[in-house]
Design a protein around this motif. Structure first.
Motif, PDB file in Angstrom:
ATOM      1  N   SER A 128      36.859  44.166  44.315  1.00  0.00           N
ATOM      2  CA  SER A 128      36.915  44.376  42.691  1.00  0.00           C
ATOM      3  C   SER A 128      37.421  43.097  42.359  1.00  0.00           C
ATOM      4  CB  SER A 128      38.154  45.097  42.378  1.00  0.00           C
ATOM      5  OG  SER A 128      39.256  44.804  42.786  1.00  0.00           O
ATOM      6  N   VAL A 129      37.133  42.762  41.118  1.00  0.00           N
ATOM      7  CA  VAL A 129      37.348  41.208  40.459  1.00  0.00           C
ATOM      8  C   VAL A 129      38.394  41.613  39.504  1.00  0.00           C
ATOM      9  CG1 VAL A 129      36.289  39.536  38.850  1.00  0.00           C
ATOM     10  CG2 VAL A 129      34.904  40.217  41.070  1.00  0.00           C
ATOM     11  N   PRO A 130      39.451  40.592  39.072  1.00  0.00           N
ATOM     12  CA  PRO A 130      40.367  41.067  38.183  1.00  0.00           C
ATOM     13  C   PRO A 130      39.735  40.966  36.601  1.00  0.00           C
ATOM     14  CG  PRO A 130      41.043  39.252  39.539  1.00  0.00           C
ATOM     15  CD  PRO A 130      39.775  39.551  39.949  1.00  0.00           C
ATOM     16  N   SER A 131      39.886  41.877  35.950  1.00  0.00           N
ATOM     17  CA  SER A 131      39.547  42.218  34.554  1.00  0.00           C
ATOM     18  C   SER A 131      40.282  41.123  33.639  1.00  0.00           C
ATOM     19  CB  SER A 131      39.750  43.384  33.908  1.00  0.00           C
ATOM     20  OG  SER A 131      39.531  43.402  32.504  1.00  0.00           O
ATOM     21  N   LEU A 132      39.416  40.605  32.765  1.00  0.00           N
ATOM     22  CA  LEU A 132      40.164  39.490  31.711  1.00  0.00           C
ATOM     23  C   LEU A 132      40.178  40.274  30.355  1.00  0.00           C
ATOM     24  CD1 LEU A 132      37.829  36.498  32.389  1.00  0.00           C
ATOM     25  CD2 LEU A 132      39.962  37.250  33.527  1.00  0.00           C
ATOM     26  N   THR A 133      40.272  41.376  30.444  1.00  0.00           N
ATOM     27  CA  THR A 133      40.693  42.211  29.130  1.00  0.00           C
ATOM     28  C   THR A 133      42.087  41.991  28.611  1.00  0.00           C
ATOM     29  OG1 THR A 133      41.204  44.094  30.652  1.00  0.00           O
ATOM     30  CG2 THR A 133      39.050  44.168  29.112  1.00  0.00           C
ATOM     31  N   SER A 134      43.051  41.492  29.560  1.00  0.00           N
ATOM     32  CA  SER A 134      44.407  41.285  28.944  1.00  0.00           C
ATOM     33  C   SER A 134      44.416  39.706  28.164  1.00  0.00           C
ATOM     34  CB  SER A 134      45.310  41.068  30.333  1.00  0.00           C
ATOM     35  OG  SER A 134      44.704  40.097  31.156  1.00  0.00           O
ATOM     36  N   LEU A 135      43.476  38.869  28.458  1.00  0.00           N
ATOM     37  CA  LEU A 135      43.180  37.514  27.739  1.00  0.00           C
ATOM     38  C   LEU A 135      42.243  37.565  26.605  1.00  0.00           C
ATOM     39  CD1 LEU A 135      43.097  35.549  31.132  1.00  0.00           C
ATOM     40  CD2 LEU A 135      45.078  35.832  29.734  1.00  0.00           C
ATOM     41  N   TRP A 136      41.141  38.265  26.817  1.00  0.00           N
ATOM     42  CA  TRP A 136      40.288  38.420  25.857  1.00  0.00           C
ATOM     43  C   TRP A 136      39.855  39.807  25.445  1.00  0.00           C
ATOM     44  CZ3 TRP A 136      39.469  34.613  29.742  1.00  0.00           C
ATOM     45  CH2 TRP A 136      39.520  33.340  29.075  1.00  0.00           C
ATOM     46  N   VAL A 137      39.963  40.325  24.313  1.00  0.00           N
ATOM     47  CA  VAL A 137      39.575  41.723  24.165  1.00  0.00           C
ATOM     48  C   VAL A 137      38.108  42.048  24.305  1.00  0.00           C
ATOM     49  CG1 VAL A 137      39.589  43.651  22.502  1.00  0.00           C
ATOM     50  CG2 VAL A 137      41.459  42.222  22.654  1.00  0.00           C
ATOM     51  N   ALA A 138      37.500  40.835  24.055  1.00  0.00           N
ATOM     52  CA  ALA A 138      35.840  40.877  24.076  1.00  0.00           C
ATOM     53  C   ALA A 138      35.382  41.169  25.528  1.00  0.00           C
ATOM     54  CB  ALA A 138      35.244  39.530  23.563  1.00  0.00           C
ATOM     55  N   TYR A 156      29.639  46.268  35.354  1.00  0.00           N
ATOM     56  CA  TYR A 156      29.911  47.216  36.357  1.00  0.00           C
ATOM     57  C   TYR A 156      28.667  48.076  36.473  1.00  0.00           C
ATOM     58  CZ  TYR A 156      31.987  51.756  37.822  1.00  0.00           C
ATOM     59  OH  TYR A 156      32.185  52.863  38.506  1.00  0.00           O
ATOM     60  N   ASP A 157      28.197  48.434  35.219  1.00  0.00           N
ATOM     61  CA  ASP A 157      27.151  49.485  34.634  1.00  0.00           C
ATOM     62  C   ASP A 157      25.901  49.076  35.815  1.00  0.00           C
ATOM     63  OD1 ASP A 157      25.479  51.475  34.152  1.00  0.00           O
ATOM     64  OD2 ASP A 157      25.682  50.997  31.969  1.00  0.00           O
ATOM     65  N   MET A 158      25.620  47.517  35.617  1.00  0.00           N
ATOM     66  CA  MET A 158      24.398  47.130  36.395  1.00  0.00           C
ATOM     67  C   MET A 158      24.456  46.842  37.752  1.00  0.00           C
ATOM     68  SD  MET A 158      21.928  47.309  34.150  1.00  0.00           S
ATOM     69  CE  MET A 158      22.239  48.307  32.768  1.00  0.00           C
ATOM     70  N   PHE A 159      25.618  46.315  38.314  1.00  0.00           N
ATOM     71  CA  PHE A 159      25.854  45.611  39.348  1.00  0.00           C
ATOM     72  C   PHE A 159      26.838  46.531  40.308  1.00  0.00           C
ATOM     73  CE2 PHE A 159      24.255  42.013  36.949  1.00  0.00           C
ATOM     74  CZ  PHE A 159      23.415  41.651  37.721  1.00  0.00           C
ATOM     75  N   GLY A 160      27.639  47.186  39.630  1.00  0.00           N
ATOM     76  CA  GLY A 160      28.603  47.893  40.562  1.00  0.00           C
ATOM     77  C   GLY A 160      29.992  47.190  41.080  1.00  0.00           C
ATOM     78  N   VAL A 161      30.178  46.012  40.140  1.00  0.00           N
ATOM     79  CA  VAL A 161      31.272  45.454  40.615  1.00  0.00           C
ATOM     80  C   VAL A 161      32.412  45.950  39.741  1.00  0.00           C
ATOM     81  CG1 VAL A 161      32.264  43.066  40.647  1.00  0.00           C
ATOM     82  CG2 VAL A 161      29.665  43.362  40.885  1.00  0.00           C
TER      83      VAL A 161
END
Lengths: 176, 227
Positions: A116-126, A135-140
């Motif tokens: 897994s890769v850290p999500s950046l949602t905590s920094l940018w809501v976008a 995630y949908d296209m690559f399964g990451v």
């Protein structure tokens, strides 16, 4: 299936010309590999400067760019699949923009299948929907994402369509 | 030779004392088929450009109402015919399967156009390569999109098919299943009498062996959509 080759992208330890001082200063202390920049036009990477970091440093680098270098605008997120590059076959690509200087910066990190890769949602809501699409296209998977589910394909869809080893024609129709 | 119906008529005339019968003799099957084929209410599942062509078929120039099919129903509970017009994606396949399951028997399905029949030009991951991956199909209409004439022709073929329905008869005489049809009930196939008949594009038979859910992709089972 042969995919795009990454071999023509060159990485270096110093920032290419044209990168703002504030950006370089913000990334002080983080192990960063630079690519792109003025004078290099790569068919995949364009001429935007890019940095590649370890998975462990990904969130830290993004945080530094967000807080110290004024990259306020999260442009896009996607991934590239290099199946011949094992085990870390995926490169997760985030495009950031500094709205004051109009600078763009491409933030990359590698991940193996299932990592897994850290999500950046905590920094940018976008980042929310963009990461869902990746995630949908690559399964990451993205760690810390508030709602990591498929965004385009049905929830019970089998497989990751943008991976290089996914059959071009799609599903089981012609395999029986 | 005196037939059953002759005897019924004679008994009626004798009982009423009249010289003419104000009634019509038929079989329940024939009456049901006649009324069904002239009141096929379609549920148009217009998914892309074929949907527009279907609208043209329904509108005044081509006028589907001539065949008793003008009552397009947007509730599956009231429809007899599921007309899948356009490109079906896997995401939409859930909806289509659910609509099909909610329709009351007897029901028929038409795959209109190349996309619904085979995925058309979209040989790619989100597009279902033919709706018969999920539900049984009675007729396939070729074309991209088919002209309204082709749709009308298909609806007329559907009427012929409904006319040949033998379900009541088989309910009473199950042993007739698979037996050759009596001459008057034999389906009129295109090209009959001029070489081998061209079979209509029916898949119901194919599906009785294997079942649509076997061909459907993992995760979508018809049971799950029946709620």
């Amino acid at each position: 299936m042969p995919g795009p080759s990454e071999s023509s992208i060159t990485y270096q330890d110093t920032a290419p010309e044209g990168v703002a001082e504030a950006t370089i200063a913000a990334l002080e202390g983080i192990d960063v590999k630079w690519s792109g920049g003025e004078g290099s036009v790569h068919p995949l990477a364009g001429s935007y400067p890019g940095i590649q970091v370890d998975r462990a440093d990904y969130l830290k680098a993004a945080q530094a760019l967000h807080d110290k270098a004024d990259f306020a605008f999260y442009v896009d997120n996607t991934a590239v699949d290099y199946p011949e590059r094992q085990p870390q076959r995926f490169t997760v690509v985030t495009v950031l923009m500094n709205l004051k200087t109009q600078d763009r910066l491409i933030l990359k990190c590698r991940a193996a299948e299932g990592e897994s890769v850290p999500s950046l949602t905590s920094l940018w809501v976008a980042a929310n929907w963009a990461e869902r699409e990746t995630y949908d296209m690559f399964g990451v998977p993205f760690e810390g994402h508030p709602d990591l589910s498929r965004i385009y394909m049905p929830q019970d869809y089998d497989g990751w369509p943008m991976r290089r080893d996914f059959p071009l024609q799609g599903h089981l129709r012609f395999q029986d | 030779m005196t037939t059953t119906s002759d005897r019924v008529v004679a008994d009626y005339l004798e009982a009423t004392g009249s010289s003419e019968g104000s009634f019509l003799l038929s079989s329940v099957q024939a009456m049901a088929n006649w009324s069904r084929k002239n009141s096929v209410w379609p549920l148009p599942l217009g998914l892309s450009c074929c949907g527009i062509e279907f609208m043209a078929t329904a509108a005044s120039r081509y006028d589907m109402a001539r065949f008793g099919m003008e009552v397009a129903r947007f509730s599956p509970r009231q429809a007899d015919l599921l007309l899948v017009a356009g490109t079906l994606t896997y995401k939409m396949a859930h909806v289509m399967t659910r609509l099909y399951d909610q329709m009351a028997e007897p029901k028929w399905v038409i795959a209109m156009g190349a996309c619904a029949s085979s995925g058309g030009m979209f040989r790619s991951y989100p597009v279902v390569q033919g709706i018969d991956e999920f539900i049984p199909v009675d007729f396939y209409i070729p074309g991209c999109p088919p002209r309204p004439d082709a749709v009308l022709n298909c609806l007329m073929e559907l009427q012929k098919k409904i006319e040949k329905d033998r379900s009541y008869r088989l309910a009473l005489k199950p042993e007739d299943e698979g037996a050759p049809l009596p001459l008057d009930e034999a389906p009129i196939l295109p090209g009959r009498g001029e070489g081998p008949p061209i079979a209509l594009s029916t898949t119901k038979e194919r599906f009785t062996e294997e079942g649509p859910q076997k061909r459907a992709f993992r995760g979508i089972q018809p049971e799950e959509t029946r709620r």
